[in-house]
Design a protein around this motif. Structure first.
Motif, short mmCIF file in Angstrom:
data_model
loop_
_atom_site.label_atom_id
_atom_site.label_comp_id
_atom_site.label_asym_id
_atom_site.label_seq_id
_atom_site.Cartn_x
_atom_site.Cartn_y
_atom_site.Cartn_z
N TRP A 89 0.85 -1.03 -0.08
CA TRP A 89 -0.14 0.20 0.01
C TRP A 89 0.68 1.29 0.01
N SER A 90 2.13 1.35 0.36
CA SER A 90 2.79 2.55 0.55
C SER A 90 3.11 2.94 -0.94
N LEU A 91 3.11 1.84 -2.09
CA LEU A 91 3.34 2.14 -3.43
C LEU A 91 2.22 3.35 -3.72
N VAL A 92 1.02 3.22 -3.52
CA VAL A 92 -0.05 3.87 -4.12
C VAL A 92 -0.38 5.22 -2.99
N GLY A 93 0.12 5.14 -2.15
CA GLY A 93 -0.19 6.34 -1.09
C GLY A 93 -1.25 5.91 -0.30
N GLU A 94 -1.35 6.72 0.86
CA GLU A 94 -2.29 6.78 1.97
C GLU A 94 -3.62 7.49 1.57
N VAL A 132 -5.32 6.92 -1.51
CA VAL A 132 -5.82 6.08 -2.23
C VAL A 132 -6.32 4.92 -1.17
N ARG A 133 -5.74 4.61 -0.21
CA ARG A 133 -6.24 3.62 0.91
C ARG A 133 -7.38 4.23 1.71
N GLN A 134 -7.33 5.36 1.84
CA GLN A 134 -8.35 5.96 2.64
C GLN A 134 -9.70 6.08 1.71
N ASN A 135 -9.66 6.27 0.53
CA ASN A 135 -10.77 6.49 -0.46
C ASN A 135 -11.31 5.09 -0.90
N ALA A 136 -10.65 4.17 -0.54
CA ALA A 136 -10.69 2.69 -1.14
C ALA A 136 -12.12 2.06 -0.47
N PRO A 137 -12.29 2.18 1.02
CA PRO A 137 -13.69 1.72 1.44
C PRO A 137 -14.86 2.46 1.23
N LYS A 138 -14.88 3.69 0.59
CA LYS A 138 -15.97 4.39 0.45
C LYS A 138 -16.94 3.98 -0.84
N ASP A 139 -16.01 3.45 -1.71
CA ASP A 139 -16.85 2.87 -2.84
C ASP A 139 -16.45 1.22 -2.94
N PRO A 140 -17.42 0.48 -2.26
CA PRO A 140 -17.17 -0.93 -2.48
C PRO A 140 -17.13 -1.79 -3.67
N SER A 141 -17.88 -1.22 -4.68
CA SER A 141 -18.05 -1.90 -5.65
C SER A 141 -16.57 -1.93 -6.63
N THR A 142 -15.78 -0.88 -6.50
CA THR A 142 -14.65 -0.96 -7.25
C THR A 142 -13.62 -1.05 -6.15
N GLN A 199 -8.09 -5.38 5.47
CA GLN A 199 -9.48 -6.07 5.04
C GLN A 199 -10.16 -5.06 3.86
N GLN A 200 -9.35 -4.79 2.95
CA GLN A 200 -9.77 -4.00 1.82
C GLN A 200 -9.72 -4.84 0.59
N PRO A 201 -10.75 -4.94 -0.25
CA PRO A 201 -10.30 -5.66 -1.66
C PRO A 201 -9.38 -4.87 -2.34
N VAL A 202 -8.57 -5.43 -3.02
CA VAL A 202 -7.51 -4.84 -4.04
C VAL A 202 -7.10 -5.85 -5.18
#
Length: 99
Positions: free
Chosen positions: A38-43, A45-55, A77-80
């Motif tokens: 996750w350090s490759l994409v930045g914090e 992206v990780r914070q915004n990932a759970p907001k939209d569970p479809s993507t 526990q986030q889909p990636v």
């Protein structure tokens, strides 16, 4: 020169065979562990990932010059979706468990 030939035989001359198609970086395979993924994409992206569970966010490690993903550490526990040339068996299993 007589000293070298007398006490160090075989010091001069060619030894072995030539390797015409020698490629020094044939086995160059930089790695990254799951805990650093996750350090490759930045914090952000990780914070915004759970907001939209479809993507799920896509992490392409080849853009960072890394070709293999190893399975040390835990993923949140986030889909990636992870794109790489090679995966270890443990890394593949852990990524699939997360989603």
């Amino acid at each position: 020169r007589i000293y070298m030939d007398k006490y160090h035989p075989g010091y001069f001359g060619k030894v072995g065979m030539r390797y015409y198609t020698l490629n020094k970086n044939k086995y160059h395979n930089p790695i990254v562990n799951l805990d650093k993924l996750w350090s490759l994409v930045g914090e952000e992206v990780r914070q915004n990932a759970p907001k939209d569970p479809s993507t799920a966010p896509v992490i392409d490690v080849t853009q960072h010059g890394i070709f293999k993903v190893l399975g040390k550490g835990q993923l949140p526990q986030q889909p990636v979706v992870v794109k790489a040339k090679f995966f270890s068996a443990r890394a593949e299993r852990k990524i699939k468990e997360v989603g």
